[in-house]
Enzyme design. Sequence first.
Site, mmCIF file in Angstrom:
data_model
loop_
_atom_site.group_PDB
_atom_site.id
_atom_site.type_symbol
_atom_site.label_atom_id
_atom_site.label_comp_id
_atom_site.label_asym_id
_atom_site.label_seq_id
_atom_site.Cartn_x
_atom_site.Cartn_y
_atom_site.Cartn_z
ATOM 1 N N GLY A 52 -26.559 23.172 26.750
ATOM 2 C CA GLY A 52 -26.811 22.078 27.687
ATOM 3 C C GLY A 52 -26.534 22.460 29.124
ATOM 4 O O GLY A 52 -27.208 21.997 30.050
ATOM 5 N N GLU A 61 -27.728 15.855 24.135
ATOM 6 C CA GLU A 61 -26.809 15.486 23.054
ATOM 7 C C GLU A 61 -26.112 16.766 22.650
ATOM 8 O O GLU A 61 -26.633 17.554 21.871
ATOM 9 C CB GLU A 61 -27.619 14.861 21.906
ATOM 10 C CG GLU A 61 -26.792 13.937 21.055
ATOM 11 C CD GLU A 61 -26.414 14.581 19.746
ATOM 12 O OE1 GLU A 61 -25.266 15.078 19.678
ATOM 13 O OE2 GLU A 61 -27.239 14.611 18.833
ATOM 14 N N CYS A 73 -22.571 17.083 14.631
ATOM 15 C CA CYS A 73 -21.994 16.941 15.975
ATOM 16 C C CYS A 73 -20.962 15.830 15.961
ATOM 17 O O CYS A 73 -20.085 15.779 16.805
ATOM 18 C CB CYS A 73 -23.082 16.703 17.010
ATOM 19 S SG CYS A 73 -24.093 15.304 16.640
HETATM 20 C C1 UN1 Z 1 -25.995 15.367 14.845
HETATM 21 O O1 UN1 Z 1 -25.103 15.896 14.195
HETATM 22 O O2 UN1 Z 1 -26.605 16.018 15.744
HETATM 23 O O3 UN1 Z 1 -24.041 9.996 13.066
HETATM 24 C C2 UN1 Z 1 -26.494 13.991 14.617
HETATM 25 C C3 UN1 Z 1 -24.354 10.963 12.360
HETATM 26 C C4 UN1 Z 1 -25.821 11.179 12.103
HETATM 27 C C5 UN1 Z 1 -26.445 11.951 13.211
HETATM 28 C C6 UN1 Z 1 -25.719 13.204 13.599
HETATM 29 N N1 UN1 Z 1 -26.466 9.896 11.979
HETATM 30 O O4 UN1 Z 1 -23.540 11.711 11.863
#
Ligand code: UN1
Length: 504
Positions: A241, A258, A292
């Site tokens: 990023g 993100e 993430c």
């Molecule tokens: C991600 O890990 O990039 O809230 C997205 C969550 C999933 C999306 C994760 N609905 O863990």
Amino acid sequence: MTTDLTARTTDALRTLGVDVDAISGSDLDARSPLTGQSLFGLKADTAESTAQAIDAAYQAHLAWREVPAPVRGQTVARLGELLTEHKQALAELVTVEAGKIKSEALGEVQEMIDICQFAQGLSRQLYGKTMPSERAGHRLQESWHPMGVVGVISAFNFPVAVWSWNTALALVTGNAVVWKPSEATSLTAIACTALLDRAIADTEAPSDLGKLIIGDRAIGEVLVDSPKVAVVSATGSTRMGREVGPRVAARFGRSILELGGNNAAVVAPSADLAVAVPSIVFAAAGTAGQRCTSTRRLIVHESVADEVVDKLAKAYDSLAIGDPFDESTLVGPLINADSYERMQQSLAEAKEQGGELVTGGDRVEFDHAPEGHWVKPAIVRMPSQTDVVMRETFAPILYVITYTDLAEAIELHNAVPQGLSSGIFTSDQAEAERFISAAGADCGIVNVNTGTSGAEIGGAFGGEKETGGGRESGTDAWQGYMRRQTTTINYSGTVQLAQGVDFG
Ligand code: UN1
């Protein structure tokens, strides 16, 4: 194993409408973390073919922006139907390429179906406001228009859902999409694009609305730098990023970022541990710690710390680790050897920084897949929030630190540079309210008695600080894919200047 997996993958691709011979080549290997080996070779894009894809998408958008939004919604609705029909086959590819267990792979495809339905509803709700004008016989209004081409850069860990969040919204809002998936998950991307192409054909939409570019970072750079790409939505590390954000900004493009998370769960003395413990296990060890939104830090009240750690360790010891296709497996492999090495490195640093390993961390080897990298999810008790804890390691390590009062817990919580997701486990309403208040957790997602991962699509998804500030999926995230236009309409037949200005 690889031969079987190649056959299985080929079958899934065919079911999804992919011409397997047409994608085969020798530029790039499609690999599976289930074996650590190559499944087969693929053709990759070049800077030139990427520029062509951007041009084609740009042309498609010129026609698409004039199609009424509710009609555009029908294309996305059709994609949702095709995903429903092909849920099993696409989830199978997600397991093959990302190593997700079956239930999570199906969940990821469900997330795609959900966003398609959401986007179709949205196609009749791209509301602009009408404001009272200060001038008689004038009307003041805002309307929203498409941006043009949306570039989507996605990571291996949500190889299909993150594309669909962006694509479903970008399409109903009148844009075309060019997608650069992770090199690790080219096959799922090819399959999604085949389904989108079918939805486009079935609804007679412009054929180049959804382009895919396969390859390494060089083609991603073409996307990032192209003035024809109005929006770049990038999911990945904070390091990525830091490159993408300024490059897009330098040409005054818009980015939706993100990036990394370093998500914490706070466990208060009043927490219902029957809720807290399983929630934390799923968020920290599920997806092998490769979301993430995975929980990486546990900030636990000193009075319950031993009990919580003990219960977590017991739960960790019973986690079934292995073949993600096996229904009983809860933890699949890490994406690759590098990921395993980084985890080991972080565990070694944690030890140097005073950490005490409670459980896990070792590699689990399977004879049939000597090049696969499975690990036992780890719990490490730390004396404080040291350097290693401040950093995101994309692997199943849960660092445990203790606190004495809520103010301290919030301070520890907010001390990291990332700001994606957080959760508090408490039965004390005042404490929960404090945690979600302006003076509480500083993340984009702040939960109560729910883990940090597994957000629904209806809420806006994204985070603050080094997570990048972008929002995707629910509520008004669609505005990120549109330009706002303010219009004053004078129907008074006279000239009136705003702010009472008199110009003779
Ligand atoms: C991600 O890990 O990039 O809230 C997205 C969550 C999933 C999306 C994760 N609905 O863990």
